[in-house]
Design a protein around this motif. Structure first.
Motif, PDB file in Angstrom:
ATOM      1  N   ALA A  26      53.956  41.084 -31.430  1.00  0.00           N
ATOM      2  CA  ALA A  26      52.537  41.429 -31.470  1.00  0.00           C
ATOM      3  C   ALA A  26      51.802  40.548 -32.458  1.00  0.00           C
ATOM      4  N   ALA A  27      50.592  40.124 -32.070  1.00  0.00           N
ATOM      5  CA  ALA A  27      49.691  39.400 -32.966  1.00  0.00           C
ATOM      6  C   ALA A  27      48.402  40.195 -33.048  1.00  0.00           C
ATOM      7  N   GLY A  57      50.069  38.622 -22.897  1.00  0.00           N
ATOM      8  CA  GLY A  57      50.109  37.182 -22.672  1.00  0.00           C
ATOM      9  C   GLY A  57      49.065  36.380 -23.424  1.00  0.00           C
ATOM     10  N   VAL A  58      48.460  36.966 -24.437  1.00  0.00           N
ATOM     11  CA  VAL A  58      47.459  36.245 -25.232  1.00  0.00           C
ATOM     12  C   VAL A  58      48.034  36.007 -26.613  1.00  0.00           C
ATOM     13  N   GLY A  59      48.095  34.725 -27.033  1.00  0.00           N
ATOM     14  CA  GLY A  59      48.652  34.377 -28.325  1.00  0.00           C
ATOM     15  C   GLY A  59      47.658  34.585 -29.450  1.00  0.00           C
ATOM     16  N   GLY A  60      48.185  34.522 -30.683  1.00  0.00           N
ATOM     17  CA  GLY A  60      47.358  34.764 -31.864  1.00  0.00           C
ATOM     18  C   GLY A  60      46.182  33.821 -31.973  1.00  0.00           C
ATOM     19  N   ALA A 110      39.925  33.672 -17.952  1.00  0.00           N
ATOM     20  CA  ALA A 110      40.187  34.863 -17.130  1.00  0.00           C
ATOM     21  C   ALA A 110      40.787  35.985 -17.979  1.00  0.00           C
ATOM     22  N   LYS A 111      41.727  35.627 -18.879  1.00  0.00           N
ATOM     23  CA  LYS A 111      42.321  36.628 -19.772  1.00  0.00           C
ATOM     24  C   LYS A 111      41.263  37.230 -20.682  1.00  0.00           C
ATOM     25  N   LYS A 112      40.344  36.377 -21.133  1.00  0.00           N
ATOM     26  CA  LYS A 112      39.286  36.855 -22.011  1.00  0.00           C
ATOM     27  C   LYS A 112      38.400  37.862 -21.285  1.00  0.00           C
ATOM     28  N   GLN A 113      38.018  37.532 -20.051  1.00  0.00           N
ATOM     29  CA  GLN A 113      37.176  38.447 -19.284  1.00  0.00           C
ATOM     30  C   GLN A 113      37.891  39.755 -19.007  1.00  0.00           C
ATOM     31  N   ALA A 151      35.954  45.092 -34.387  1.00  0.00           N
ATOM     32  CA  ALA A 151      36.680  44.698 -33.182  1.00  0.00           C
ATOM     33  C   ALA A 151      38.134  44.438 -33.542  1.00  0.00           C
ATOM     34  N   VAL A 152      39.044  44.954 -32.709  1.00  0.00           N
ATOM     35  CA  VAL A 152      40.475  44.764 -32.924  1.00  0.00           C
ATOM     36  C   VAL A 152      41.125  44.361 -31.608  1.00  0.00           C
ATOM     37  N   PHE A 153      41.892  43.283 -31.628  1.00  0.00           N
ATOM     38  CA  PHE A 153      42.649  42.857 -30.457  1.00  0.00           C
ATOM     39  C   PHE A 153      44.095  42.616 -30.878  1.00  0.00           C
ATOM     40  N   ILE A 154      44.997  43.179 -30.072  1.00  0.00           N
ATOM     41  CA  ILE A 154      46.435  42.986 -30.316  1.00  0.00           C
ATOM     42  C   ILE A 154      47.013  42.304 -29.101  1.00  0.00           C
ATOM     43  N   GLY A 155      47.480  41.069 -29.276  1.00  0.00           N
ATOM     44  CA  GLY A 155      48.083  40.315 -28.195  1.00  0.00           C
ATOM     45  C   GLY A 155      49.587  40.483 -28.200  1.00  0.00           C
ATOM     46  N   ILE A 156      50.184  40.570 -27.010  1.00  0.00           N
ATOM     47  CA  ILE A 156      51.633  40.724 -26.887  1.00  0.00           C
ATOM     48  C   ILE A 156      52.189  39.498 -26.162  1.00  0.00           C
ATOM     49  N   ASN A 157      53.136  38.817 -26.801  1.00  0.00           N
ATOM     50  CA  ASN A 157      53.798  37.654 -26.231  1.00  0.00           C
ATOM     51  C   ASN A 157      55.281  37.719 -26.563  1.00  0.00           C
TER      52      ASN A 157
END
Length: 884
Positions: free
Chosen positions: A822-823, A790-793, A758-761, A812-818
């Motif tokens: 930041a990851a 809420g998405v980990g590295g 769900a997070k991916k979508q 493509a760049v994704f920055i996850g915050i937990n």
């Protein structure tokens, strides 16, 4: 040809016949010397005797001392295998006089030994003396009849020995053998002295002065003799060869490596076989003396030696571990003189096998990292020396393998840069290294030992006693008394208090005096070998030397300790039975609360193995068999089957403990070991045994933690209570608890997968407020950038791969915050790698979120930073980098 083993025996027998005590080789790990990594000379075990700190019962000694020079100041490692006489392991023959005979008799023995016992021709020998030592020169002329041109004065420090900046010192005299004019080189002291024609075979140190502060040298009241003759060197001379690696022992070891590796010891392959033969000796003896491979101290040096040999085996074509297959040949050659090799053989073989498997995995990883590091180089380029050194130092990847791998691509290594990095590391290591020997005892205790004698231990049969204080030490100084409230260490002629040793901690208790004073014993340690120091504090009055005290050991605490100590012996036997004979003790802790047992083994215990070990130990406990203790010679004990600790040096008599009955033969003991500790009267006194922990200590060493008796019962009761409480909360019978937990875990994993999807979508749909649903375009490059909560590295890789797949071409760049951090993950499609490097881009983004660096490949890289609030700034930084 005189075999090497006969040369060793002839040397020792000669000096034994002239009043010298044959002293068994000390372990390679030095005792009481914080300045040494390993024993590196024959005199090291006698250091305290030469300084006068230790008094020996025999004033003369002779030995064949095993030595290692492969770390610290004495490091010959890089030369081994390529020169005629460099070794990591060698034997040093020596004869020693502690204030007994001096120069004349030492020179007489040396000349008799080499010309009569070894029958070397006199015309092949010459000697050196210190230029100021006219007495030695005259004695050589008188005893040996050597002409002046064969007695060469040397004025440098090469012929004046010093133990340190201060302390005993004296002139040296060396015996050289002339291999003949067909070999290049000149005599010592000449411009060509570094050639190989004249070889030093024996060094005699005349210890006659004491160097004091300020440079003054005072005559010693009892001058002494220290000599050293390399066994391998004299064997080469006596066997008519010029290279140590051509003596009989090495030839047989090399023949075995030829057979195992299917590679001839000739041409370019000869040096590799010599390295393997030498390093086999060093590693086997170090392991037998209790050293294991690790990333620091002695273990690090051992690992370097092992991996150097394994690298040469790899160069000779080895695809599987081979070093352990050579151990039987070494044991056959040297096991008679060094029985510890026989005892430790399973441990040596298993340690070598496991380490070589690890090294082969390292080689695989190293090649992969090298491929990555050199991906940006063109033919004719050089890999930076710092990079090559990092591969070597961090991942154990040798320089020559790096060079070989790059040579096939037409590339090279900046060797000067590599050497500079190596020199820098050595300098830093020397600056920070302060020795790894055990702490040297305070000299005050040798004085106490001389005055008070050894302490007699009565605690095997008693918990109390009465004796007179023989000495008191406070603050490393002998004192006559302790006042009320003062702390110190008391010495008696006899004591029931056990001193810390063999893993067992010291006893506690009280010592009461007629005046009402009580000394509370908080610990007991051995000083100067056999003096028991009772450490604690006095209360209720003063006590002094000559006062008689009533000694009382804490009996309840002692009973718990003895149960735990006996259990360590049973667990050792169970481990060897369940896991194999390679298991050996690597350390232990025995206290009243628990026991800890470290042992050689390369992997965690399985649940089944743990249950079997516990079952065996508890079965022997239920036998309630009496513990049998006997005193005998170490050789007789080992022949009987007793296990001896590697690296320990035992006296003339040892205590042998037998416990339980073997399951397959009731006439044999289940456990039999040498041990001086306190033990139960019957195995049933242990009551119960329970393992509560299994962990890794270092590579190839595991640790078991366990409880016995009431502590074990309380632990099991607590565990049962936890299980009952969990079952009650789930409203199921305790018997169904495991099945219900499995079901709950499976359900949680399913929910986690659904949440991740769900997070991916959500992320691919736009995640952040205002983010575009599809890719944007920066210049002529498609770009997808998202900040996702809420998405980990570890989950970002999938998002990057999905985005690259959607775009076909782009970044493509994704920055996850937990939890506020930041990851970052950056992906570049293959067609754009020449224009944009993912590592460079991720570092731009990491800087914005407070991170440093980042790593990966040109097509994918990751990084992190502490400030998740700046995630959008991280995306902006990467956009700007793309825009140029």
């Amino acid at each position: 040809m005189t075999p090497l083993r006969d040369i060793r025996a002839k040397f020792l027998d000669y000096f034994a016949s002239h009043g010298h005590e044959i002293v068994q080789s000390a372990p390679l790990v030095p005792k009481d010397d914080p300045t040494l990594l390993f024993v590196n000379a024959g005199m090291v075990p006698f250091k305290n005797a030469f300084t006068g700190v230790e008094k020996r019962s025999q004033p003369r000694a002779t030995s064949s001392q095993k030595c290692v020079r492969a770390g610290g100041k004495h490091n010959d490692l890089d030369n081994v295998g390529y020169t005629a006489r460099h070794h990591t392991f060698f034997e040093m023959l020596g004869n020693f006089s502690f204030g007994d005979y001096f120069k004349e008799e030492a020179i007489h023995h040396a000349w008799t030994m080499v010309t009569k016992e070894f029958a070397l021709p006199k015309d092949k020998l010459l000697v050196t003396v210190f230029s100021e030592d006219e007495e030695a020169a005259a004695l050589w002329k008188k005893i040996a009849g050597l002409p002046d041109d064969k007695i060469i004065p040397i004025s440098t420090s090469d012929n004046f020995w010093m133990m340190g900046d201060t302390g005993p010192c004296g002139p040296c005299s060396e015996i050289f053998y002339d291999h003949g004019p067909e070999i290049a080189g000149g005599p010592p002291g000449s411009p060509d002295e570094d050639g190989d024609r004249f070889i030093e075979i024996w060094n005699l140190v005349f210890m006659q002065y004491e160097q004091v502060e300020g440079g003054e040298r005072k005559p010693l009241p009892k001058p002494s003799i220290d000599t050293g003759m390399g066994l391998e060197r004299i064997a080469a001379v006596l066997q008519g060869v010029h290279n140590n690696y051509e003596v009989d022992l090495f030839q047989r070891l090399i023949a075995q490596s030829e057979e195992v590796l299917k590679a001839k010891a000739a041409g370019d392959q000869l040096a590799s076989h010599r390295v393997i033969a030498d390093h086999l000796r060093a590693t086997s003896f170090l392991i037998a003396d209790g050293v294991g491979p690790s990333n620091e101290g002695r273990g690090y040096v051992l690992r370097r030696i092992m991996r150097r040999a394994m690298r040469h085996a790899h160069l000779l074509g080895a695809q599987e571990p081979v070093m352990h297959q050579l151990v039987p040949a070494l044991v056959a050659e040297m096991g008679d003189a060094f029985p510890e090799l026989n005892r430790a053989r399973p441990v040596i073989e298993e340690t070598l096998r496991a380490e070589e498997e690890r090294f082969q995995r390292t080689l695989g990883r190293g090649l992969s990292l090298l491929e990555e590091a050199s991906s940006g180089l063109a033919q004719g380029d050089s890999l930076p020396g710092e990079t090559a050194f990092k591969l070597y130092d961090t991942f154990g990847f040798p320089l020559d393998l790096t060079q070989d791998a790059l040579r096939a691509k037409g590339m090279s290594v900046d060797v000067a840069g590599f050497d500079a990095a190596m020199d820098r590391q050595k300098t830093e290591a020397r600056a920070s290294w302060s020795g790894s020997g055990e702490a040297a005892p305070d000299t005050v205790w040798y004085s106490v030992r001389d005055a008070a004698g050894a302490t007699g231990f009565t605690g095997y049969t008693a918990l109390g006693g009465e004796d007179t204080i023989r000495a008191i030490v406070a603050g490393k100084t002998s004192v006559d008394a302790l006042e009320d409230g003062q702390s110190g260490e008391l010495v008696f002629s006899s004591t029931p208090f056990y001193a810390e040793g063999g893993g067992q901690i010291g006893d506690t208790g009280t010592i009461s005096f007629a005046n009402g004073a009580v000394f509370k014993v908080e610990d007991v340690k051995k000083r100067a070998g056999d003096v028991y120091a009772h450490i604690g504090q006095v209360s209720g009055g003063a006590i002094g030397v000559g006062d008689t005290g009533r000694q009382a050991v804490d009996g309840e605490r002692r009973d718990k300790i003895r149960a735990n100590h006996s259990a360590t012996h049973l667990v050792h036997a169970a481990l060897r039975d369940v896991l194999g004979p390679h298991v050996s003790q690597k350390g232990s802790y025995v206290g009243p609360d628990r026991l800890r047992f470290d042992f050689s083994h390369g992997q965690a215990l399985s649940e089944e193995q743990t249950r079997e070990i516990e079952a065996q130990v508890n079965a022997v406990i239920r036998q309630n068999a009496p513990a049998q203790i006997a005193e005998m010679a170490p050789e007789a004990a080992i022949e009987r089957g007793a296990l001896a600790l590697f690296g320990e040096k035992y006296g003339d008599s040892v205590r042998v403990l037998e416990m339980g009955h073997a399951f397959d033969d009731g006439q044999k003991p289940y456990s039999i070991e040498l041990c001086g500790g306190i033990h139960v009267a019957r195995t049933g006194d242990i009551a119960l045994f329970k393992i509560v922990g299994d962990s890794a200590v270092s590579a190839g060493v595991r640790r078991i933690e366990a409880l016995t008796g009431e502590a074990a019962r309380q632990y099991l009761e607590t565990q049962a209570g936890i299980a009952r409480s969990a079952a009650d909360r789930l409203k199921i019978p305790a018997s169904e608890l495991e099945a219900r937990l499995d079901a709950l875990i499976d359900e949680r994993k399913k929910l986690e997968r659904q949440l991740a999807e769900a997070k991916k979508q959500l992320a691919m749909g736009g995640g952040a407020a205002g983010a575009p649903a599809g890719p944007e375009t920066i210049g002529d490059v498609k770009f997808i950038g998202r900040v996702v909560e809420g998405v980990g590295g570890k989950d970002l890789r999938g998002l990057v791969d999905e985005a690259r797949s959607q775009m076909g071409s782009g970044v493509a760049v994704f920055i996850g915050i937990n939890e506020g951090k930041a990851a970052l993950a950056v992906g570049v499609t293959d067609d754009l790698k020449d224009r944009y490097n993912a590592v460079d881009l991720v570092r731009e983004g990491a800087a914005a979120v407070g991170g440093k660096g980042g790593g990966g490949r040109p097509d994918f890289a990751q990084a992190g930073g502490p400030d998740g609030t700046q995630a959008e700034a991280g995306l902006t930084a990467i956009r700007e980098a793309l825009a140029g």
